[in-house]
Design a protein around this motif. Structure first.
Motif, PDB file in Angstrom:
ATOM      1  N   ARG A 205       0.852  -1.185   0.000  1.00 56.17           N
ATOM      2  CA  ARG A 205       0.000   0.000   0.000  1.00 56.17           C
ATOM      3  C   ARG A 205       0.891   1.239   0.000  1.00 56.17           C
ATOM      4  O   ARG A 205       1.825   1.348   0.798  1.00 56.17           O
ATOM      5  CB  ARG A 205      -0.888  -0.001   1.240  1.00 56.17           C
ATOM      6  CG  ARG A 205      -1.753   1.243   1.443  1.00 56.17           C
ATOM      7  CD  ARG A 205      -2.390   1.227   2.838  1.00 56.17           C
ATOM      8  NE  ARG A 205      -3.004  -0.055   3.117  1.00 56.17           N
ATOM      9  CZ  ARG A 205      -4.236  -0.393   2.735  1.00 56.17           C
ATOM     10  NH1 ARG A 205      -4.990   0.482   2.119  1.00 56.17           N
ATOM     11  NH2 ARG A 205      -4.712  -1.588   3.010  1.00 56.17           N
ATOM     12  N   ILE A 206       0.605   2.163  -0.899  1.00 56.78           N
ATOM     13  CA  ILE A 206       1.298   3.449  -0.892  1.00 56.78           C
ATOM     14  C   ILE A 206       0.252   4.553  -0.817  1.00 56.78           C
ATOM     15  O   ILE A 206      -0.883   4.384  -1.274  1.00 56.78           O
ATOM     16  CB  ILE A 206       2.188   3.645  -2.138  1.00 56.78           C
ATOM     17  CG1 ILE A 206       1.365   3.518  -3.429  1.00 56.78           C
ATOM     18  CG2 ILE A 206       3.346   2.651  -2.138  1.00 56.78           C
ATOM     19  CD1 ILE A 206       2.152   3.864  -4.692  1.00 56.78           C
ATOM     20  N   GLY A 207       0.619   5.646  -0.197  1.00 59.39           N
ATOM     21  CA  GLY A 207      -0.324   6.749  -0.069  1.00 59.39           C
ATOM     22  C   GLY A 207       0.391   8.054   0.182  1.00 59.39           C
ATOM     23  O   GLY A 207       1.582   8.089   0.526  1.00 59.39           O
ATOM     24  N   ASN A 208      -0.344   9.116  -0.009  1.00 59.35           N
ATOM     25  CA  ASN A 208       0.166  10.453   0.278  1.00 59.35           C
ATOM     26  C   ASN A 208      -0.948  11.270   0.899  1.00 59.35           C
ATOM     27  O   ASN A 208      -2.122  11.158   0.508  1.00 59.35           O
ATOM     28  CB  ASN A 208       0.660  11.150  -0.993  1.00 59.35           C
ATOM     29  CG  ASN A 208       0.963  12.619  -0.764  1.00 59.35           C
ATOM     30  OD1 ASN A 208       0.124  13.493  -1.013  1.00 59.35           O
ATOM     31  ND2 ASN A 208       2.153  12.902  -0.251  1.00 59.35           N
ATOM     32  N   LYS A 209      -0.574  12.092   1.886  1.00 56.68           N
ATOM     33  CA  LYS A 209      -1.513  13.045   2.470  1.00 56.68           C
ATOM     34  C   LYS A 209      -0.802  14.376   2.632  1.00 56.68           C
ATOM     35  O   LYS A 209       0.290  14.445   3.205  1.00 56.68           O
ATOM     36  CB  LYS A 209      -2.045  12.560   3.823  1.00 56.68           C
ATOM     37  CG  LYS A 209      -3.082  13.515   4.421  1.00 56.68           C
ATOM     38  CD  LYS A 209      -3.794  12.922   5.621  1.00 56.68           C
ATOM     39  CE  LYS A 209      -2.891  12.807   6.811  1.00 56.68           C
ATOM     40  NZ  LYS A 209      -3.639  12.385   8.037  1.00 56.68           N
ATOM     41  N   THR A 210      -1.422  15.420   2.121  1.00 58.96           N
ATOM     42  CA  THR A 210      -0.891  16.778   2.241  1.00 58.96           C
ATOM     43  C   THR A 210      -1.825  17.585   3.129  1.00 58.96           C
ATOM     44  O   THR A 210      -3.051  17.522   2.979  1.00 58.96           O
ATOM     45  CB  THR A 210      -0.772  17.439   0.863  1.00 58.96           C
ATOM     46  OG1 THR A 210       0.163  16.685   0.074  1.00 58.96           O
ATOM     47  CG2 THR A 210      -0.277  18.874   0.976  1.00 58.96           C
ATOM     48  N   THR A 211      -1.244  18.321   4.058  1.00 58.26           N
ATOM     49  CA  THR A 211      -2.007  19.113   5.017  1.00 58.26           C
ATOM     50  C   THR A 211      -1.584  20.562   4.926  1.00 58.26           C
ATOM     51  O   THR A 211      -0.388  20.875   4.968  1.00 58.26           O
ATOM     52  CB  THR A 211      -1.784  18.606   6.451  1.00 58.26           C
ATOM     53  OG1 THR A 211      -2.135  17.220   6.520  1.00 58.26           O
ATOM     54  CG2 THR A 211      -2.629  19.383   7.444  1.00 58.26           C
ATOM     55  N   MET A 212      -2.574  21.453   4.808  1.00 54.43           N
ATOM     56  CA  MET A 212      -2.346  22.894   4.757  1.00 54.43           C
ATOM     57  C   MET A 212      -3.207  23.550   5.828  1.00 54.43           C
ATOM     58  O   MET A 212      -4.415  23.322   5.879  1.00 54.43           O
ATOM     59  CB  MET A 212      -2.688  23.448   3.368  1.00 54.43           C
ATOM     60  CG  MET A 212      -1.920  22.789   2.224  1.00 54.43           C
ATOM     61  SD  MET A 212      -2.522  23.285   0.587  1.00 54.43           S
ATOM     62  CE  MET A 212      -2.098  25.030   0.606  1.00 54.43           C
ATOM     63  N   ARG A 213      -2.570  24.339   6.694  1.00 57.83           N
ATOM     64  CA  ARG A 213      -3.283  25.010   7.782  1.00 57.83           C
ATOM     65  C   ARG A 213      -3.283  26.516   7.557  1.00 57.83           C
ATOM     66  O   ARG A 213      -2.225  27.120   7.320  1.00 57.83           O
ATOM     67  CB  ARG A 213      -2.638  24.672   9.123  1.00 57.83           C
ATOM     68  CG  ARG A 213      -2.581  23.194   9.433  1.00 57.83           C
ATOM     69  CD  ARG A 213      -1.876  22.926  10.741  1.00 57.83           C
ATOM     70  NE  ARG A 213      -1.682  21.493  10.976  1.00 57.83           N
ATOM     71  CZ  ARG A 213      -0.632  20.802  10.539  1.00 57.83           C
ATOM     72  NH1 ARG A 213       0.328  21.436   9.854  1.00 57.83           N
ATOM     73  NH2 ARG A 213      -0.536  19.507  10.783  1.00 57.83           N
ATOM     74  N   PHE A 214      -4.467  27.096   7.646  1.00 58.63           N
ATOM     75  CA  PHE A 214      -4.622  28.542   7.549  1.00 58.63           C
ATOM     76  C   PHE A 214      -5.097  29.048   8.918  1.00 58.63           C
ATOM     77  O   PHE A 214      -5.083  28.301   9.893  1.00 58.63           O
ATOM     78  CB  PHE A 214      -5.611  28.880   6.432  1.00 58.63           C
ATOM     79  CG  PHE A 214      -5.187  28.331   5.094  1.00 58.63           C
ATOM     80  CD1 PHE A 214      -4.268  28.995   4.303  1.00 58.63           C
ATOM     81  CD2 PHE A 214      -5.696  27.115   4.636  1.00 58.63           C
ATOM     82  CE1 PHE A 214      -3.874  28.471   3.071  1.00 58.63           C
ATOM     83  CE2 PHE A 214      -5.314  26.583   3.417  1.00 58.63           C
ATOM     84  CZ  PHE A 214      -4.399  27.274   2.626  1.00 58.63           C
ATOM     85  N   ASP A 215      -5.510  30.275   9.001  1.00 56.16           N
ATOM     86  CA  ASP A 215      -5.868  30.841  10.305  1.00 56.16           C
ATOM     87  C   ASP A 215      -6.918  30.005  11.024  1.00 56.16           C
ATOM     88  O   ASP A 215      -6.767  29.647  12.191  1.00 56.16           O
ATOM     89  CB  ASP A 215      -6.372  32.279  10.135  1.00 56.16           C
ATOM     90  CG  ASP A 215      -5.246  33.234   9.766  1.00 56.16           C
ATOM     91  OD1 ASP A 215      -4.072  32.866   9.987  1.00 56.16           O
ATOM     92  OD2 ASP A 215      -5.546  34.327   9.253  1.00 56.16           O
ATOM     93  N   ASN A 216      -7.999  29.688  10.337  1.00 56.47           N
ATOM     94  CA  ASN A 216      -9.099  28.952  10.957  1.00 56.47           C
ATOM     95  C   ASN A 216      -9.447  27.668  10.215  1.00 56.47           C
ATOM     96  O   ASN A 216     -10.420  26.999  10.577  1.00 56.47           O
ATOM     97  CB  ASN A 216     -10.355  29.829  11.020  1.00 56.47           C
ATOM     98  CG  ASN A 216     -10.138  31.092  11.817  1.00 56.47           C
ATOM     99  OD1 ASN A 216      -9.907  31.046  13.019  1.00 56.47           O
ATOM    100  ND2 ASN A 216     -10.186  32.241  11.141  1.00 56.47           N
ATOM    101  N   THR A 217      -8.681  27.348   9.198  1.00 57.95           N
ATOM    102  CA  THR A 217      -9.066  26.278   8.291  1.00 57.95           C
ATOM    103  C   THR A 217      -7.897  25.330   8.048  1.00 57.95           C
ATOM    104  O   THR A 217      -6.756  25.768   7.871  1.00 57.95           O
ATOM    105  CB  THR A 217      -9.539  26.863   6.937  1.00 57.95           C
ATOM    106  OG1 THR A 217     -10.573  27.816   7.178  1.00 57.95           O
ATOM    107  CG2 THR A 217     -10.063  25.767   6.033  1.00 57.95           C
ATOM    108  N   THR A 218      -8.201  24.038   8.050  1.00 64.62           N
ATOM    109  CA  THR A 218      -7.228  23.004   7.697  1.00 64.62           C
ATOM    110  C   THR A 218      -7.737  22.248   6.481  1.00 64.62           C
ATOM    111  O   THR A 218      -8.905  21.823   6.445  1.00 64.62           O
ATOM    112  CB  THR A 218      -7.013  22.025   8.854  1.00 64.62           C
ATOM    113  OG1 THR A 218      -6.516  22.735   9.990  1.00 64.62           O
ATOM    114  CG2 THR A 218      -6.020  20.934   8.472  1.00 64.62           C
ATOM    115  N   VAL A 219      -6.870  22.105   5.485  1.00 62.46           N
ATOM    116  CA  VAL A 219      -7.212  21.384   4.267  1.00 62.46           C
ATOM    117  C   VAL A 219      -6.302  20.164   4.162  1.00 62.46           C
ATOM    118  O   VAL A 219      -5.081  20.272   4.296  1.00 62.46           O
ATOM    119  CB  VAL A 219      -7.048  22.269   3.025  1.00 62.46           C
ATOM    120  CG1 VAL A 219      -7.336  21.468   1.754  1.00 62.46           C
ATOM    121  CG2 VAL A 219      -7.958  23.491   3.108  1.00 62.46           C
ATOM    122  N   GLU A 220      -6.907  18.983   3.960  1.00 63.25           N
ATOM    123  CA  GLU A 220      -6.154  17.747   3.768  1.00 63.25           C
ATOM    124  C   GLU A 220      -6.597  17.106   2.462  1.00 63.25           C
ATOM    125  O   GLU A 220      -7.791  17.087   2.144  1.00 63.25           O
ATOM    126  CB  GLU A 220      -6.420  16.773   4.914  1.00 63.25           C
ATOM    127  CG  GLU A 220      -6.031  17.280   6.292  1.00 63.25           C
ATOM    128  CD  GLU A 220      -6.558  16.377   7.390  1.00 63.25           C
ATOM    129  OE1 GLU A 220      -5.755  15.603   7.935  1.00 63.25           O
ATOM    130  OE2 GLU A 220      -7.769  16.441   7.673  1.00 63.25           O
TER     131      GLU A 220
END
Length: 570
Positions: A172-187
């Motif tokens: 199994r291979i995978g990738n997860k990218t996480t971006m954090r802003f002032d009030n918001t997290t994007v994955e």
């Protein structure tokens, strides 16, 4: 539904396999019961379990552990990791083997997990994951009640003559990218799995899975006016293909081809959940999920007829509830949620004229209310629930472990799940800011599962689940990390193995003792004795529609055993 670091483990058609879970590889496990799993987009009746792995930035990333014990059990595990500027990495591997308590139950497994992360900034990170498993396991099979209780080490005869096994290779291979802003997290991320199941049972199953998918999730937590609001929304894509071949099983070797197909699954789910705090400590929670799924079979073995077919599902599952944060350590909640589970390719009863295209999705409406809390000397969780289910996926026909799953009409699951831990005595021998304690842990489950005015089985109890299940331990804990104490597993009432409620298990109680030391530092170790009384009992049961006294449905529990282990970390 199972996840590793938020990335799905289940196959595209729905199966989850605990043989791919290495318990030494995770720093903690998250359990989201029922409708609380909507934050992952999960939509099964039970909820979701997420296994979280360490990273190279965690403490004690290097370690070695050794475990050994009864019935030839041995395991060696090692991990290493670290960070360098924006980079970090962690890898862990284990190999284990066992001769097994029962005849024909020996096996071995080698597992590898790792991840590498890169931080573009403290709020922007991407991480790549690798997980691989090599599992080889003999299957002793289910036996009659008399055999399970009088000769628990004996395997079922067919399992020996057919050399029944369950062997799995996965990458199994995978990738997860996480971006954090002032009030918001994007994955967001993607994953792919190559899984080969080699499974000689009543036939020699040779399944090659290729699953792939992606996901995106946004979490926004901010004040709207003077009110806190937390929004979670996302999309999951999970597609896959099974090269499905089944052969005659000739004493564990492949014989003539009996069936062959290409089975394809597609699943797209979109979900949203919002928690609006209309009071500073009380939130109204509402959400929904939409699932679009297809199952398509292309039969390549036509001498027994064309079993090709396609199904398509469009399912909405709303949720509503309240969350009350009574104080920082104490929470209460109530939910009403819908769930939907699409059948897998294995759920059919062709021998009884029921093709997979006739199996409907399982739908349920679940009501739950509960409380949880964690304080220095007292932790608890208590939930009462009722799930009203339509078309539950049940094993109505079973021969020698070959379960044929079809839909029930209406069923009901209700019960209580309770757990508590408390320091019932303090300051026995050590006083001050770090006293010693006598700590009691208790977990209790009450399962009232039954048919609901079924035309055949009336209001009979559903088979396979004990009505009462208790686990408890009493530990003396020294502030230097030493602990010792007894433990108990108790099923005070037998449960049925068939829907007709004609054959049941027996009540049992087994007890053990464990001791060890773990002060959170470099060294830890344990020794544990299980089933000290060497009680013969039934640990689990397969289920069927109607059984008799000789029906081979039961898995004997393991006899008296002692295990020990030691770990060094730095």
């Amino acid at each position: 539904q199972l996840y590793m670091d938020g990335i799905p483990i289940n196959t595209a058609d729905g199966y989850g396999d605990f043989q791919e879970i290495d318990p030494t590889a995770y720093k903690y496990v998250e359990v989201f019961k029922g409708g609380n799993a909507l934050r992952f987009g999960a939509n099964s009746l039970g909820g979701a379990i997420n296994f979280v792995t360490p990273t190279g930035r965690d403490p004690f990333v290097n370690g070695v552990s050794v475990d050994a014990g009864a019935f030839g059990f041995r395991r060696l595990q090692a991990n290493t990791g670290g960070s360098n500027g924006p980079w970090d990495g962690f890898v862990t591997a284990s190999t284990q083997a066992s001769d097994g308590f029962r005849d024909h139950s020996f096996g071995h497994a080698t597992r590898l997990s790792g991840n590498v992360g890169y931080q573009f900034s403290p709020d922007f990170e991407t991480r790549f994951y690798l997980n691989a498993n090599d599992v080889r396991q003999r299957i002793p099979g289910t036996v009659s009640k008399d055999s399970a209780l009088t000769s628990p080490q004996t395997a079922f005869g067919n399992n020996i003559t057919g050399d029944w096994q369950r062997n799995i290779d996965t990458v199994r291979i995978g990738n997860k990218t996480t971006m954090r802003f002032d009030n918001t997290t994007v994955e967001f991320g993607a994953f792919g799995v190559d899984r080969h199941l080699m499974h000689p049972i009543y036939q020699w199953l040779d399944y090659h899975y290729l699953d792939y998918g992606g996901f995106a999730r946004v979490t926004d937590d901010r004040n709207i006016g003077s009110f806190r609001n937390r929004l979670v929304a996302g999309v999951n894509l999970l597609n896959g293909r099974i090269d499905n071949q089944q052969f005659e099983n000739l004493a564990g070797q492949k014989g003539a081809l009996k069936s062959s197909s290409i089975d394809s699954s597609r699943n797209t789910s979109v979900y949203v959940e919002d928690s609006f705090y209309f009071l500073p400590n009380v939130a109204a929670v509402a959400g929904t999920q939409f699932l679009y799924a297809t199952r398509n079979r292309q039969d390549r073995f036509l001498s027994d007829g064309d079993q090709s077919g396609r199904t398509e599902f469009n399912l909405w599952s709303p949720k509503g509830g309240l969350l009350w944060q009574i104080d920082p350590t104490w929470q209460a909640y109530a939910n009403v949620s819908r769930s939907a589970e699409v059948p897998s390719f294995g759920e059919s009863a062709m021998d009884f004229g029921i093709p997979f295209t006739s199996i409907r999705p399982q739908r349920a409406t679940t009501y739950e209310i509960g409380t949880r809390g964690k304080r220095p000397d007292f932790t608890w969780e208590l939930t009462a629930y009722r799930a009203e289910i339509k078309n539950e996926l049940l094993c109505f026909y079973s021969v020698y472990g070959d379960c044929k799953v079809t839909n029930a009409d209406r069923t009901m699951h209700q019960g209580i799940e309770a757990g508590a831990g408390a320091a019932i005595v303090r300051n026995l021998f050590v006083r001050g800011d770090r006293p010693d304690k006598l700590w009691l842990n208790v977990a209790y489950t009450f399962n009232d599962f039954r048919f609901n005015n079924d035309p055949v089985f009336g209001n009979n109890l559903l088979p396979g689940a004990p009505r009462h299940f208790v686990r408890a331990e009493l530990l003396y804990k020294h502030p230097d990390g030493f602990y010792i104490g007894p433990n108990l597993e108790w099923v005070p009432q037998g449960y049925y193995a068939d829907s007709a409620n004609t054959l049941s298990t027996d009540a049992y109680a087994i007890y053990g003792l464990k001791a060890g030391f773990d002060d959170g530092g470099r060294y830890s170790g344990y020794i544990e004795a299980r089933n000290i009384g060497n009680k013969a009992y039934i640990a689990s049961s397969s289920i069927t529609d109607r059984a008799n006294a000789t029906s081979p449905l039961f898995e004997p529990g393991t006899g008296r055993a002692v295990y020990a282990g030691f770990k060094v970390r730095w």
